[in-house]
Enzyme design. Sequence first.
Site, PDB file in Angstrom:
ATOM      1  N   ASP A 119       0.800  -1.320  -0.051  1.00 36.97           N
ATOM      2  CA  ASP A 119       0.120  -0.077  -0.051  1.00 36.97           C
ATOM      3  C   ASP A 119       0.862   1.267  -0.031  1.00 36.97           C
ATOM      4  O   ASP A 119       1.643   1.305   0.779  1.00 36.97           O
ATOM      5  CB  ASP A 119      -0.800   0.158   1.299  1.00 36.97           C
ATOM      6  CG  ASP A 119      -1.963   1.012   1.243  1.00 36.97           C
ATOM      7  OD1 ASP A 119      -2.167   1.305   0.256  1.00 36.97           O
ATOM      8  OD2 ASP A 119      -2.845   1.339   2.085  1.00 36.97           O
ATOM      9  N   HIS A 126      -3.344  14.462   0.594  1.00 37.77           N
ATOM     10  CA  HIS A 126      -3.578  13.533   1.699  1.00 37.77           C
ATOM     11  C   HIS A 126      -2.504  13.648   2.581  1.00 37.77           C
ATOM     12  O   HIS A 126      -2.793  13.600   3.850  1.00 37.77           O
ATOM     13  CB  HIS A 126      -3.872  12.165   1.212  1.00 37.77           C
ATOM     14  CG  HIS A 126      -3.970  11.109   2.467  1.00 37.77           C
ATOM     15  ND1 HIS A 126      -5.003  11.109   3.260  1.00 37.77           N
ATOM     16  CD2 HIS A 126      -3.154  10.130   2.758  1.00 37.77           C
ATOM     17  CE1 HIS A 126      -5.078  10.093   3.960  1.00 37.77           C
ATOM     18  NE2 HIS A 126      -3.783   9.315   3.661  1.00 37.77           N
ATOM     19  N   GLU A 190     -10.256   4.428   3.603  1.00 42.33           N
ATOM     20  CA  GLU A 190      -9.340   5.095   2.609  1.00 42.33           C
ATOM     21  C   GLU A 190      -9.637   4.896   1.343  1.00 42.33           C
ATOM     22  O   GLU A 190      -9.720   3.656   1.134  1.00 42.33           O
ATOM     23  CB  GLU A 190      -7.959   4.870   3.102  1.00 42.33           C
ATOM     24  CG  GLU A 190      -7.541   5.749   4.372  1.00 42.33           C
ATOM     25  CD  GLU A 190      -5.815   5.464   4.377  1.00 42.33           C
ATOM     26  OE1 GLU A 190      -5.427   6.081   5.045  1.00 42.33           O
ATOM     27  OE2 GLU A 190      -5.277   4.646   3.833  1.00 42.33           O
ATOM     28  N   GLU A 192      -9.057   4.324  -2.449  1.00 47.70           N
ATOM     29  CA  GLU A 192      -7.769   4.020  -3.149  1.00 47.70           C
ATOM     30  C   GLU A 192      -8.102   3.336  -4.449  1.00 47.70           C
ATOM     31  O   GLU A 192      -9.232   2.799  -4.554  1.00 47.70           O
ATOM     32  CB  GLU A 192      -6.824   3.131  -2.233  1.00 47.70           C
ATOM     33  CG  GLU A 192      -6.707   3.819  -0.885  1.00 47.70           C
ATOM     34  CD  GLU A 192      -5.232   3.173  -0.165  1.00 47.70           C
ATOM     35  OE1 GLU A 192      -4.387   2.459  -0.751  1.00 47.70           O
ATOM     36  OE2 GLU A 192      -5.184   3.271   0.989  1.00 47.70           O
ATOM     37  N   ASP A 222      -8.840   0.850   2.042  1.00 46.90           N
ATOM     38  CA  ASP A 222      -8.010   0.401   3.160  1.00 46.90           C
ATOM     39  C   ASP A 222      -8.538   0.728   4.517  1.00 46.90           C
ATOM     40  O   ASP A 222      -8.169   1.708   4.985  1.00 46.90           O
ATOM     41  CB  ASP A 222      -6.732   0.881   2.808  1.00 46.90           C
ATOM     42  CG  ASP A 222      -5.795   0.842   3.867  1.00 46.90           C
ATOM     43  OD1 ASP A 222      -5.486  -0.167   4.620  1.00 46.90           O
ATOM     44  OD2 ASP A 222      -4.827   1.492   4.115  1.00 46.90           O
ATOM     45  N   ARG A 226      -7.577   4.459  13.432  1.00 48.56           N
ATOM     46  CA  ARG A 226      -7.012   5.488  13.504  1.00 48.56           C
ATOM     47  C   ARG A 226      -6.391   5.654  14.838  1.00 48.56           C
ATOM     48  O   ARG A 226      -5.266   6.060  15.137  1.00 48.56           O
ATOM     49  CB  ARG A 226      -7.641   6.757  13.172  1.00 48.56           C
ATOM     50  CG  ARG A 226      -8.150   6.929  11.818  1.00 48.56           C
ATOM     51  CD  ARG A 226      -7.028   6.809  10.737  1.00 48.56           C
ATOM     52  NE  ARG A 226      -7.515   7.187   9.366  1.00 48.56           N
ATOM     53  CZ  ARG A 226      -6.504   7.097   8.289  1.00 48.56           C
ATOM     54  NH1 ARG A 226      -5.303   6.486   8.445  1.00 48.56           N
ATOM     55  NH2 ARG A 226      -7.068   7.176   7.149  1.00 48.56           N
ATOM     56  N   GLN A 229      -3.655   2.883  15.122  1.00 53.11           N
ATOM     57  CA  GLN A 229      -2.760   3.506  14.289  1.00 53.11           C
ATOM     58  C   GLN A 229      -1.896   4.536  14.943  1.00 53.11           C
ATOM     59  O   GLN A 229      -0.610   4.413  14.967  1.00 53.11           O
ATOM     60  CB  GLN A 229      -3.034   3.749  12.780  1.00 53.11           C
ATOM     61  CG  GLN A 229      -2.209   4.353  12.061  1.00 53.11           C
ATOM     62  CD  GLN A 229      -2.753   4.983  10.618  1.00 53.11           C
ATOM     63  OE1 GLN A 229      -3.918   5.119  10.520  1.00 53.11           O
ATOM     64  NE2 GLN A 229      -1.596   5.408   9.806  1.00 53.11           N
ATOM     65  N   LYS A 242      -4.182  -1.379  10.302  1.00 52.37           N
ATOM     66  CA  LYS A 242      -4.337  -1.596   8.898  1.00 52.37           C
ATOM     67  C   LYS A 242      -4.601  -3.103   8.424  1.00 52.37           C
ATOM     68  O   LYS A 242      -5.269  -3.071   7.457  1.00 52.37           O
ATOM     69  CB  LYS A 242      -3.291  -0.709   8.079  1.00 52.37           C
ATOM     70  CG  LYS A 242      -2.944   0.586   8.305  1.00 52.37           C
ATOM     71  CD  LYS A 242      -3.951   1.357   7.335  1.00 52.37           C
ATOM     72  CE  LYS A 242      -3.447   2.826   7.232  1.00 52.37           C
ATOM     73  NZ  LYS A 242      -4.340   3.540   6.145  1.00 52.37           N
ATOM     74  N   THR A 246      -8.858  -5.287   4.193  1.00 53.94           N
ATOM     75  CA  THR A 246      -8.712  -4.429   2.910  1.00 53.94           C
ATOM     76  C   THR A 246      -9.716  -4.711   1.915  1.00 53.94           C
ATOM     77  O   THR A 246      -9.584  -6.069   1.638  1.00 53.94           O
ATOM     78  CB  THR A 246      -7.179  -4.400   2.463  1.00 53.94           C
ATOM     79  OG1 THR A 246      -6.332  -4.161   3.390  1.00 53.94           O
ATOM     80  CG2 THR A 246      -7.213  -3.594   1.041  1.00 53.94           C
ATOM     81  N   GLU A 347      -9.319  13.176   7.315  1.00 53.43           N
ATOM     82  CA  GLU A 347      -9.449  14.175   6.815  1.00 53.43           C
ATOM     83  C   GLU A 347     -10.779  15.156   6.745  1.00 53.43           C
ATOM     84  O   GLU A 347     -10.800  16.413   7.051  1.00 53.43           O
ATOM     85  CB  GLU A 347      -8.984  14.134   5.264  1.00 53.43           C
ATOM     86  CG  GLU A 347      -7.439  13.707   5.080  1.00 53.43           C
ATOM     87  CD  GLU A 347      -7.269  13.500   3.625  1.00 53.43           C
ATOM     88  OE1 GLU A 347      -6.953  14.417   2.872  1.00 53.43           O
ATOM     89  OE2 GLU A 347      -7.432  12.403   3.163  1.00 53.43           O
TER      90      GLU A 347
END
Length: 402
Positions: A119, A126, A190, A192, A222, A226, A229, A242, A246, A347
Amino acid sequence: MTSWVTDPAFARDQPFGPQTLPYGVIDVGSDTDGPRVAVRLGDHALPLRSVAHDLGDLAGLVSGPSLDPLLAATRAEWSELRARLVALVSQPSTPTGATLVPLRDVRMALPFTVGDYVDFYSSRHHAENVGRIMRPDSDPLLPNWTHLPVGYHGRSGTVVVSGTGIERPHGQRRGSSGPHFGPSGRLDIEAEVGFVCGGPVARRVPTSAVAEHIFGVVLVNDWSARDIQGWEYQPLGPFLGKSFATSVSAWITPLDALAEARVPVPAVDHPRVPYLVEDTPGGLDLRLAVEWNGTVVSRPRFADMSYSCAQQLAHMTVNGATVRPGDLFASGTVSGPEPAQRGCFLELSWGGQEEITLADGVTRTFLEDGDEVVITATAPGEDGAVVGIAPVRGRVLPAVDL
């Protein structure tokens, strides 16, 4: 010429018309054939085993229960098979044995055996946003970011097909007097774009050879915890925050279908290291949309990404690492310069400080149990056609009791 396929969604102005022809693996519970390779025609699937006689010597690549044999073939074989399928679905009479199966009647399987999974972190917007949120008193970009595509190795065994429920993960989180353990309270997504690799095993793949080793494109979610993480990622980066899940699209859009969507990546203010230089544009003009419980909350543009798939693959293998059929790599979160183009909820909520209002009036910062996220994308095709990248969908399930 009128096609024998009468599905109104099988049209050039629709995402899954004859210009796209993505590959997947379907399982129809009412028969005994088991999983089988198919192409998507609008809102129907065409099992390729049923038209093997029209595919000639290439039929064996798509007659089994997965796309693994096709991924192990060559670029010339991929292109020839696509040409035969385009001719097949464009003819006026129904091919002998061809049967269309409504998508509502099938269960989608993970279409290939995932090998290595990498990844990346290739959106400057970002990366800068996350830097400002996580390190407000520092430069948002670290010094290496504009010189190489930053990435990490993920856990391929937890890659799941679109539609699979996502169980809220457990892990350690930062507390005022030490770590707490329990279910994540800041579960995120996420948005992607993923690249499915194929062709011969290779090392040190130059940017000019990307088409020999990338079979097609999927969307990737993904999923990211948080709070887990944030406690674990220093000094080595993503791990349990993570690796729990996925999600990828159930249908792979061939790279050949995106020939008209090529664009250059944004310029940098310094020379690229030679192995990252591209002779032809390697970016892709993909337009994504992120739906949260049916409300579109973001519309990122993949053309804003700072590194192309060719540069990512070149970087991934420049040290002598191999790329093999079935390897998967993802772009990293796709975000743009505007708030409505941010590709993750970290975000969009600015680290949980700003609530996001959905169409039903409910507000969110991070995901609650029962929430569903759907990521979609399209690209421009030849003569105004629309090329689709199959959606990736997932619903949050409660954490299990430990």
